[in-house]
Design an enzyme around this catalytic site. Structure first.
Site, short mmCIF file in Angstrom:
data_model
loop_
_atom_site.label_atom_id
_atom_site.label_comp_id
_atom_site.label_asym_id
_atom_site.label_seq_id
_atom_site.Cartn_x
_atom_site.Cartn_y
_atom_site.Cartn_z
CG ASP A 222 -59.84 -2.19 48.79
OD1 ASP A 222 -60.94 -2.57 48.34
OD2 ASP A 222 -59.41 -2.53 49.91
CG ASP B 54 -61.20 -6.37 51.44
OD1 ASP B 54 -60.93 -5.17 51.35
OD2 ASP B 54 -62.29 -6.86 51.10
CB THR C 211 -65.02 -3.04 54.50
OG1 THR C 211 -63.68 -3.48 54.35
CG2 THR C 211 -65.61 -2.79 53.13
CB THR C 212 -61.51 -2.75 58.57
OG1 THR C 212 -61.15 -3.66 57.53
CG2 THR C 212 -61.15 -3.34 59.90
P1 ADP Z 1 -60.47 -0.24 55.91
O1 ADP Z 1 -61.08 -1.56 55.58
O2 ADP Z 1 -61.30 0.50 56.90
O3 ADP Z 1 -60.11 0.56 54.72
P2 ADP Z 1 -57.64 -0.61 56.24
O4 ADP Z 1 -56.99 -1.79 56.87
O5 ADP Z 1 -57.53 -0.44 54.78
O6 ADP Z 1 -59.14 -0.61 56.69
O7 ADP Z 1 -57.05 0.67 56.98
C1 ADP Z 1 -57.46 1.95 56.62
C2 ADP Z 1 -56.82 3.01 57.51
O8 ADP Z 1 -55.40 2.94 57.45
C3 ADP Z 1 -57.21 4.39 57.04
O9 ADP Z 1 -57.66 5.13 58.13
C4 ADP Z 1 -55.91 4.96 56.48
O10 ADP Z 1 -55.83 6.35 56.59
C5 ADP Z 1 -54.90 4.27 57.34
N1 ADP Z 1 -53.54 4.30 56.78
C6 ADP Z 1 -53.13 4.05 55.53
N2 ADP Z 1 -51.78 4.21 55.41
C7 ADP Z 1 -51.34 4.57 56.63
C8 ADP Z 1 -50.04 4.87 57.19
N3 ADP Z 1 -48.92 4.83 56.46
N4 ADP Z 1 -49.99 5.19 58.51
C9 ADP Z 1 -51.09 5.20 59.25
N5 ADP Z 1 -52.32 4.92 58.81
C10 ADP Z 1 -52.45 4.62 57.52
MG MG Z 2 -58.77 0.05 53.21
#
Ligand code: ADP
Ligand code: MG
Length: 521
Positions: free
Chosen positions: A387, A63, A96-97
């Site tokens: 989240d 996270d 957040t990322t």
């Molecule tokens: P953040 O802190 O920005 O939420 P995450 O590590 O949670 O970072 O990643 C979020 C991203 O991952 C989003 O753009 C979301 O659409 C993408 N995501 C979620 N599930 C999948 C998947 N199965 N394949 C590709 N991207 C995905």
């Molecule tokens: Mg996320």
């Protein structure tokens, strides 16, 4: 000719000062470093970080906000990037990322423009203009769909995919998350405070259950009380149930044994009176925030009233919301309208711990009861659930959903870039730079999925041009370019809007600084 004046010294020698390009360089480098520290965690295939605190405590997480919050970051500009993650977390609870990586990339791009002698104010203007275009692109990508439970569960799953949810699948978590939100949703929206996450480490298997009410750590005062109740009339007392020595008539002037006996009898009668009043009101289940005198407890037990003492104030609030009972400051004038109904009460033992579940029929407060083998598993599960709750609420309350997996980002970059061509002057370069910075998000997703980032971007753009939407869908071990909506990968539009705003805000704020004066005091 006037004599040249010495510069006036207004700063004490304790101050440290960095100016002009040096200040900018140092700020930009610090900002980029922060963004780089979280970039490998982006997306479902992102890696985890292990953070070791000064006292040796370990946090394992994926996270962004947690990572940046636990890192001991001192540089003031780097701190501003930490704030990006914090703002993002507070406003929408996810992304957040994404926001941090975007802020870092906006700074990296700005660095190159500064090298080409673009003035910082031109870059700032260009970025602001690009951010507006970015919002347009997100609006354009927002799906015209019904936000039914299936859609909301997809949003919840997308936010949790790749998080360390132990041996629980994201499917098993998404359902209670959406049910929890739907249960407390009103016409005015969803109050996040109405959903509580209750964790219990030390279980043999992990599980998350929706409790339509509250989980409390207390058990009934009377060990012989039944451990299950159904449809119990419930009262909540926000006071002690003890002999009230504060009253004037409670003062005795005891001079002989008879008087003493009388005093004891009077006290006893008052305490029994409490239990009678409660029983007469029809109460079957009683929660008291203060203490219950042992004698009152035994009278209550004799009346077969199940009683709890020492209920914390937030638990009392939650029980009130779950059962419809009002919190009473005194037993006087207790009436039917003050009472609620506990649809189901049950005392459960998990390992060495006992919990009581208090559920209502139409509870305005719900809990997610989370079990996991270790603190680490439970903590990361809790973050994932947080989240998921936040994204479901953001989708429901604040503007719908967009295709995830980089689709919104590709759309933003495309829209910003195509508009840049029509902008006169050097600002065009800044607007283009914004698009390049946004490209870094799908590029990072590709990298973290083990795909070639350059090929992936080319394919993504081609598919976006042809079909209006394209994402880097990761399934199983690999990834492919496809339609995220078909694959049920959905993010709240609000997460993308907020990421654009918080990243632009931080980057432009850092760019405007040309002088860093730090004092020791
Ligand atoms: P953040 O802190 O920005 O939420 P995450 O590590 O949670 O970072 O990643 C979020 C991203 O991952 C989003 O753009 C979301 O659409 C993408 N995501 C979620 N599930 C999948 C998947 N199965 N394949 C590709 N991207 C995905
Ligand atoms: Mg996320």
């Amino acid at each position: 000719m006037a004599q040249r004046q010495q510069p006036m010294v207004i700063l004490s020698e304790d101050n440290e000062r960095t100016q002009g390009e040096d200040a900018q360089d140092s700020n930009i480098r610090a900002g980029k470093a922060v963004a780089n520290s979280v970039r490998t965690t982006l997306g479902p295939k992102g890696m985890d970080k292990m953070l070791v605190g000064s006292s040796g405590d370990v946090t394992i997480t994926n996270d962004g906000a947690t990572i940046l919050n636990k890192m001991d970051i001192e540089h003031p500009a780097a701190q501003m990037l930490v704030e990006v993650a914090e703002t993002q977390e507070i406003e929408v609870g996810d992304g957040t990322t994404t926001a941090s990586v975007l802020a870092g990339e906006l700074l990296a791009e700005a660095e190159e423009l500064l090298d080409q002698d673009l003035h910082p104010t031109v870059i700032v203007e260009g970025y602001h203009e690009a951010a507006k275009l970015a919002h347009e692109a997100v609006d354009d990508q927002t799906l015209a769909v019904d936000l039914d439970d299936d859609t909301l569960e997809a949003v919840a799953r997308s936010s949790m995919t790749g998080k360390g949810t132990g041996d629980v699948t994201v499917d098993a978590l998404a359902e209670p998350v959406v049910s929890a939100v739907q249960q407390v949703a009103t016409d005015a929206g969803v109050d996040r405070e109405d959903i509580h996450i209750h964790t219990h480490p030390g279980a043999s298997t992990s599980a998350t259950e929706l409790i339509e009410g509250v989980v409390i750590d207390e058990t009934p005062l009377d060990d012989a009380a039944p451990s299950q109740l159904a449809d119990a009339t419930t009262a909540i007392l926000d006071t002690d149930l003890e002999f009230d020595t504060g009253e004037a008539d409670a003062e005795y002037n005891i001079t002989d044994v008879d008087q003493l006996n009388e005093a004891i009898a009077a006290e006893e009668a008052e305490l029994e009176g409490y239990a009678e009043t409660i029983a007469d009101a029809g109460v079957e289940l009683l929660f008291v925030t203060g203490d219950i005198d042992d004698r009152v407890a035994s009278h209550l037990a004799a009346e077969e009233i199940v009683a709890f003492e020492d209920i914390g104030s937030s638990d009392a609030d939650a029980i009130a919301a779950a059962t419809g009972a009002r919190q009473l400051g005194t037993l006087e004038d207790i009436e039917d309208a003050d009472l609620g109904t506990t649809a189901a009460l049950s005392v459960e033992t998990y390992g060495e711990d006992k919990f009581t579940f208090v559920e209502g029929a139409d509870a305005a407060h719900v809990s997610l009861f989370v079990r996991g083998s270790t603190d680490h598993v439970v903590d990361e599960l809790e973050r994932a659930l947080n989240d998921a709750l936040d994204v479901v609420i953001a989708a429901l309350d604040a503007g719908g959903v967009v295709g995830g997996a980089g689709a919104a980002e590709i759309a933003i970059a495309d829209h910003v870039r195509s508009h840049a061509a029509s902008v006169e002057g050097r600002k065009q370069l800044a607007i283009e730079a914004f698009a390049t910075a946004v490209d870094e998000l799908p590029r990072t997703l590709a990298e973290n999925t083990g795909m070639d980032p350059i090929d992936a971007l080319v394919d993504l753009r081609a598919r976006h041009d042809a079909q209006g939407r394209a994402g880097l869908v990761s399934t199983g071990r690999s990834g492919k370019v496809g339609d995220p909506v078909e694959e049920d990968i959905l993010d709240p539009a609000a997460v993308k809007h907020e990421a654009v705003d918080s990243a632009t805000e931080a980057a432009t704020m850092i760019l405007r600084i040309d002088d860093v004066i730090s004092s020791d005091n």
